[in-house]
Design a protein around this motif. Structure first.
Motif, short mmCIF file in Angstrom:
data_model
loop_
_atom_site.label_atom_id
_atom_site.label_comp_id
_atom_site.label_asym_id
_atom_site.label_seq_id
_atom_site.Cartn_x
_atom_site.Cartn_y
_atom_site.Cartn_z
N PRO A 121 0.66 -1.24 -0.12
CA PRO A 121 -0.07 0.03 -0.04
C PRO A 121 0.92 1.08 0.06
CG PRO A 121 -0.11 -0.78 2.46
CD PRO A 121 0.79 -2.01 1.32
N LEU A 122 0.10 2.23 -0.12
CA LEU A 122 0.87 3.89 -0.21
C LEU A 122 1.67 3.91 0.88
CD1 LEU A 122 1.63 6.28 -1.98
CD2 LEU A 122 -0.49 7.14 -0.86
N GLN A 123 1.30 3.58 2.10
CA GLN A 123 1.78 3.92 3.48
C GLN A 123 3.15 3.33 3.64
OE1 GLN A 123 0.73 6.51 5.05
NE2 GLN A 123 -1.19 6.82 4.08
N LEU A 124 3.20 2.05 3.08
CA LEU A 124 4.53 1.41 3.23
C LEU A 124 5.45 1.97 2.38
CD1 LEU A 124 5.26 -1.08 5.04
CD2 LEU A 124 4.86 -2.58 3.14
N ILE A 125 5.05 2.47 1.00
CA ILE A 125 6.11 3.02 0.20
C ILE A 125 6.44 4.57 0.96
CG2 ILE A 125 6.32 3.93 -2.14
CD1 ILE A 125 5.85 1.17 -1.92
N LEU A 126 5.49 5.17 1.41
CA LEU A 126 6.04 6.24 1.91
C LEU A 126 7.03 5.98 3.30
CD1 LEU A 126 5.42 9.24 2.70
CD2 LEU A 126 3.50 8.85 4.03
N ARG A 127 6.78 4.83 3.91
CA ARG A 127 7.67 4.58 5.23
C ARG A 127 9.15 4.47 4.62
NH1 ARG A 127 9.60 -0.34 6.70
NH2 ARG A 127 10.35 -0.19 8.84
N GLU A 128 9.02 3.70 3.35
CA GLU A 128 10.38 3.50 2.69
C GLU A 128 11.05 4.61 2.08
OE1 GLU A 128 9.93 0.69 -0.33
OE2 GLU A 128 9.83 -1.03 0.93
N ILE A 129 10.39 5.72 1.74
CA ILE A 129 10.75 7.05 1.36
C ILE A 129 11.39 7.79 2.38
CG2 ILE A 129 10.23 9.28 0.42
CD1 ILE A 129 8.42 7.65 -1.46
N LEU A 130 10.64 7.70 3.57
CA LEU A 130 11.09 8.51 5.07
C LEU A 130 12.40 8.08 5.38
CD1 LEU A 130 7.73 8.77 6.70
CD2 LEU A 130 9.00 10.79 5.16
N ILE A 131 12.85 6.86 5.09
CA ILE A 131 14.13 6.29 5.76
C ILE A 131 15.11 6.04 4.67
CG2 ILE A 131 12.75 5.27 7.62
CD1 ILE A 131 13.16 2.39 6.25
N GLN A 132 14.70 6.56 3.48
CA GLN A 132 15.76 6.09 2.32
C GLN A 132 16.91 6.75 2.53
OE1 GLN A 132 14.18 7.53 -1.32
NE2 GLN A 132 15.74 6.68 -2.60
N SER A 133 17.03 8.07 2.94
CA SER A 133 18.39 8.80 3.22
C SER A 133 19.34 8.04 4.15
CB SER A 133 18.27 10.23 3.57
OG SER A 133 17.52 10.30 4.97
N GLN A 134 18.56 7.67 5.38
CA GLN A 134 19.55 6.81 6.29
C GLN A 134 20.16 5.53 5.45
OE1 GLN A 134 16.95 6.21 9.66
NE2 GLN A 134 16.55 8.49 9.70
N MET A 135 19.26 4.90 4.65
CA MET A 135 19.89 3.72 4.26
C MET A 135 21.12 4.08 3.23
SD MET A 135 16.17 1.62 3.47
CE MET A 135 17.12 0.24 2.69
N GLN A 136 20.86 5.09 2.60
CA GLN A 136 21.87 5.60 1.57
C GLN A 136 23.16 5.77 2.33
OE1 GLN A 136 19.95 8.80 -0.43
NE2 GLN A 136 18.77 7.20 -1.92
N GLU A 137 23.15 6.38 3.50
CA GLU A 137 24.37 6.77 4.06
C GLU A 137 24.82 5.31 4.76
OE1 GLU A 137 23.30 9.17 7.21
OE2 GLU A 137 22.73 10.95 5.86
N MET A 138 24.10 4.34 5.20
CA MET A 138 24.70 3.13 5.13
C MET A 138 25.28 2.40 4.26
SD MET A 138 21.68 1.92 8.25
CE MET A 138 22.26 0.33 8.18
N LEU A 139 24.73 2.70 2.93
CA LEU A 139 25.38 1.77 1.96
C LEU A 139 26.51 2.45 1.48
CD1 LEU A 139 22.17 0.99 0.10
CD2 LEU A 139 23.65 -0.64 1.46
N GLY A 140 27.13 3.57 2.02
CA GLY A 140 28.15 4.07 1.51
C GLY A 140 28.44 5.07 0.07
#
Length: 294
Positions: A225-244
């Motif tokens: 659903p849209l809310q799960l996609i929105l959740r991924e977007i909100l934490i996307q920048s943190q995940m990118q920092e972890m991936l280097g």
């Protein structure tokens, strides 16, 4: 007209002040998110956006409309909400109407069992095992069947039917030859418009904002659903920092994520915000009648 005393005027002034303060506290976050969705993400991150958009742009909304995951999530949420609300409403009416009839034998015992479920549950793991054994994991119906009825909503609708629909009207319909289903369809439902509107709002908002069941039971992204996609977007920048990710690419991606997340919040909440004004009068009337009568 009654002349107001100084105390009355002071009381009204305090009320207006407090209500205005509450309005500002509640309204400002909505205005900020709306302004941020139309602003340059760099200025949003730097705290330059307070009330009005800065460097007005529609870039965030264009990215939202081009993102296939967001569009798929939006369609899934609409499908879950429409189908789920229709089934929720049907099941709640079919449960509440018999329980509102005084001639229904055993209704008190059944009502006690329904109330019991409000206080005691099996827990997440047993429920997950049950749904897995029923073969509903990662299916469309896992977002609808487990929450098909709400005990609290059954109580509200039953109370409304008991207190707001005269028993004499139903008896008159029975004398005219109506069956129980005909009484429900021709008498009870037309008189239950306020509480039906309340149930549509309750169930619809619940389905629209649901993400926990999707997080637990869904594995295919095309069912998110849209809310799960929105959740991924909100934490996307943190995940990118972890991936280097490289610094320049990281900055660009953070800016895109910052712009998209505000636009998605607006897009995600817009249908509910547009629906509520049309149901507000029914919402207030249905809640008050079901709460204070009987």
């Amino acid at each position: 007209m009654v002349k107001k005393t100084i105390e009355d005027r002071m009381f009204e002034a305090c009320n207006y002040f407090l209500l205005t303060l509450v309005l500002v506290i509640v309204l400002y976050p909505l205005i900020f998110v709306l302004s941020a969705s139309f602003s340059d993400p760099y200025k949003v991150i730097n705290g330059q956006v307070w009330l009005w958009p800065q460097d007005f742009t529609l870039k965030a909304y264009s990215k939202v409309l081009q993102n296939q995951d967001i569009l798929t999530g939006y369609w899934n949420t609409i499908l879950y909400t429409v189908t789920g609300t229709a089934l929720n409403l049907t099941a709640t009416i079919m449960a509440a109407y018999p329980l509102s009839r005084k001639d229904f034998y055993g209704r008190n015992g059944i009502m006690a069992i329904i109330v019991f479920t409000m206080f005691f549950g099996g827990g997440l793991i047993p429920v997950y095992l049950l749904i897995k054994n029923l073969g509903m994991v990662n299916t469309f119906w896992v977002m609808i069947i487990p929450n098909l009825v709400s005990a609290w909503n059954i109580i509200i609708m039953r109370t409304f039917m008991q207190s707001s629909i005269p028993l004499e009207v139903q008896e008159a319909a029975a004398i005219d030859g109506c069956s129980n289903l005909q009484i429900l369809w021709r008498v009870v439902l037309p008189l239950s418009t306020p509480i039906i509107a309340v149930m549509v709002l309750f169930y619809g908002v619940s389905h629209w904002n649901a993400f926990f069941n999707a997080l637990i039971y869904l594995t295919d992204r095309d069912k998110y659903p849209l809310q799960l996609i929105l959740r991924e977007i909100l934490i996307q920048s943190q995940m990118q920092e972890m991936l280097g990710v490289s610094e320049e690419s990281l900055v660009a991606q953070i800016m895109d994520a910052e712009a998209i997340k505000y636009a998605v919040v607006i897009v995600a909440n817009l249908p509910v915000l547009l629906l509520y004004p049309f149901l507000q009068k029914y919402f207030v009337k249905g809640i008050m009648i079901g709460a204070i009568k009987g």
